[in-house]
Scaffold this motif. Structure first.
Motif, PDB file in Angstrom:
ATOM      1  N   THR A  57       0.821  -1.214   0.000  1.00 54.67           N
ATOM      2  CA  THR A  57       0.000   0.000   0.000  1.00 54.67           C
ATOM      3  C   THR A  57       0.850   1.257   0.000  1.00 54.67           C
ATOM      4  O   THR A  57       1.756   1.410   0.823  1.00 54.67           O
ATOM      5  CB  THR A  57      -0.921   0.010   1.227  1.00 54.67           C
ATOM      6  OG1 THR A  57      -1.701  -1.189   1.245  1.00 54.67           O
ATOM      7  CG2 THR A  57      -1.845   1.220   1.201  1.00 54.67           C
ATOM      8  N   ALA A  58       0.552   2.160  -0.922  1.00 56.34           N
ATOM      9  CA  ALA A  58       1.220   3.459  -0.976  1.00 56.34           C
ATOM     10  C   ALA A  58       0.282   4.478  -1.599  1.00 56.34           C
ATOM     11  O   ALA A  58      -0.613   4.134  -2.381  1.00 56.34           O
ATOM     12  CB  ALA A  58       2.517   3.374  -1.775  1.00 56.34           C
ATOM     13  N   TRP A  59       0.483   5.744  -1.238  1.00 55.45           N
ATOM     14  CA  TRP A  59      -0.272   6.871  -1.773  1.00 55.45           C
ATOM     15  C   TRP A  59       0.706   7.852  -2.406  1.00 55.45           C
ATOM     16  O   TRP A  59       1.798   8.081  -1.879  1.00 55.45           O
ATOM     17  CB  TRP A  59      -1.025   7.596  -0.663  1.00 55.45           C
ATOM     18  CG  TRP A  59      -2.039   6.802   0.104  1.00 55.45           C
ATOM     19  CD1 TRP A  59      -1.796   5.764   0.956  1.00 55.45           C
ATOM     20  CD2 TRP A  59      -3.460   7.014   0.133  1.00 55.45           C
ATOM     21  NE1 TRP A  59      -2.966   5.311   1.512  1.00 55.45           N
ATOM     22  CE2 TRP A  59      -4.011   6.060   1.016  1.00 55.45           C
ATOM     23  CE3 TRP A  59      -4.308   7.928  -0.497  1.00 55.45           C
ATOM     24  CZ2 TRP A  59      -5.371   5.994   1.285  1.00 55.45           C
ATOM     25  CZ3 TRP A  59      -5.667   7.858  -0.227  1.00 55.45           C
ATOM     26  CH2 TRP A  59      -6.194   6.904   0.645  1.00 55.45           C
ATOM     27  N   VAL A  60       0.331   8.465  -3.526  1.00 53.97           N
ATOM     28  CA  VAL A  60       1.123   9.527  -4.133  1.00 53.97           C
ATOM     29  C   VAL A  60       0.203  10.693  -4.465  1.00 53.97           C
ATOM     30  O   VAL A  60      -0.999  10.512  -4.699  1.00 53.97           O
ATOM     31  CB  VAL A  60       1.864   9.063  -5.406  1.00 53.97           C
ATOM     32  CG1 VAL A  60       2.944   8.054  -5.071  1.00 53.97           C
ATOM     33  CG2 VAL A  60       0.898   8.518  -6.441  1.00 53.97           C
ATOM     34  N   SER A  61       0.768  11.894  -4.484  1.00 53.11           N
ATOM     35  CA  SER A  61      -0.010  13.089  -4.818  1.00 53.11           C
ATOM     36  C   SER A  61       0.837  14.010  -5.663  1.00 53.11           C
ATOM     37  O   SER A  61       2.072  14.001  -5.593  1.00 53.11           O
ATOM     38  CB  SER A  61      -0.473  13.811  -3.545  1.00 53.11           C
ATOM     39  OG  SER A  61       0.641  14.299  -2.810  1.00 53.11           O
TER      40      SER A  61
END
Length: 354
Positions: A57-61
């Motif tokens: 799981t990872a988030w990028v913006s």
């Protein structure tokens, strides 16, 4: 007895250079084996915000390079697929930081002057978002945020207003934010943050840290949830486009900062600094590229830099005293998880997994 001991010691002394050379060769070989698995998630986005939860799981913006909407993406299958989980109505915004608790809960920060600085929070994996903060001070410009280990308390830092860096704080997990009084902030006239990687402010244990540049490149530290701060020279040169860009801590006292000069991004001299006591900072090894972000993974330190014509990814096996570039892959932001997985993201909507 002495003769026998002497006969034993002599071969050890003679073999010491060989042992050191072998260890160096092992490190070089390990660095050569490091490689990024890269994918383009959204070619229109320049990603500078990243939070890796675990190996899956990872988030990028990021922000659009064509004037479109700022986007947030999330993966829950180790990067095999990415979902657009962006808040609505984000045209013209610039998401430079994202901080996630898990696959469902995250806060993103949009940077910019005045009302362009905003925060949004989701608790359902990005299906819905609440705007939790909108800056109403025209002179403020928020750059980075982070949360304490308890998940409830967090801080965000803005460029100085009336000569002092400004801090916003939350004590309810990011549901609401308030601007703290600036009585405990040292005078910071002429200084500012760099939102190069989303890690210009980090929290380690009970301590919060942020860095800046401009008139001075200092490290600011708070031990009371952002009410009072002390400032120390970072040992990284300051300048109009130079200073501290990113932090990584291995425990509350052992830290590394990286930076450089966006005006001379091929110059990695004096671009790293380390502390072992949390109070003083000493120049580390030179890089061959700008240092936009840094992270620990086990006993290794990784640094990435993308800006300019010379970038790449570098590794240190001696706590930042020396560095070697192991890849020409260039990224703005970097994060490693306790299970040993490292993620990176950058321009052209690229994401890497180590």
């Amino acid at each position: 007895m002495r003769n026998r001991l002497g006969m034993l010691v002599l071969p050890l002394v003679l073999s010491l250079p060989l042992l050191l050379a072998a260890a160096a060769a092992d490190r070089a070989d390990a660095g050569a084996r490091l490689a990024w698995q890269e994918a383009v998630v959204d070619a229109d986005q320049s990603f500078r915000g990243l939070d890796a939860v675990d190996r899956r799981t990872a988030w990028v913006s990021g922000a659009s390079t064509s004037g479109g909407a700022a986007k947030v993406y999330r993966t829950t299958d180790a990067g095999r697929s990415w979902q657009d989980v962006s808040p609505p109505d984000t045209v013209g915004l610039n998401f430079r930081d994202v901080e996630a608790t898990d696959a469902r809960t995250a806060t993103v920060l949009a940077i910019g002057e005045g009302e362009a600085s905003r925060m949004y929070r989701t608790t359902d994996g990005g299906r819905t978002w609440d705007e939790t903060f909108r800056n109403d001070e025209p002179a403020a410009f928020y750059n980075c945020l982070d949360f304490y280990p308890d998940g409830r308390h967090g801080l965000a830092v803005s460029d100085p207003v009336d000569g002092k860096f400004r801090i916003a704080a939350t004590d309810d997990g990011g549901r609401s934010w308030e601007v703290l009084p600036d009585a405990g902030m040292p005078d910071s006239t002429g200084e500012y943050n760099f939102s190069a990687s989303g890690d210009c402010l980090v929290i380690a244990g009970r301590d919060a840290w942020f860095g800046g540049g401009g008139g001075a490149a200092r490290v600011f530290r708070s031990t009371d949830h952002g009410l009072t701060w002390t400032a120390t020279d970072s040992a990284i040169p300051a300048g109009e486009a130079a200073g501290v860009f990113g932090f990584a801590f291995r425990g509350p006292r052992h830290g590394v900062v990286v930076g450089g000069d966006f005006g001379a991004p091929a110059d990695g001299v004096d671009a790293t600094s380390t502390t072992r006591d949390g109070r003083t900072w000493t120049s580390g090894g030179d890089l061959t590229h700008l240092g936009e972000d840094v992270a620990w993974t086990g006993r290794r330190l990784l640094v990435v830099g993308e800006s300019g014509t010379v970038g790449g990814s570098s590794v240190s096996y001696d706590r930042g005293r020396t560095w070697s570039r192991f890849s020409e892959s260039r990224f703005h932001t970097l994060d490693c998880t306790p299970d040993g997985t490292c993620w990176a993201a950058g321009g052209g909507g690229r994401v890497g997994r180590l």
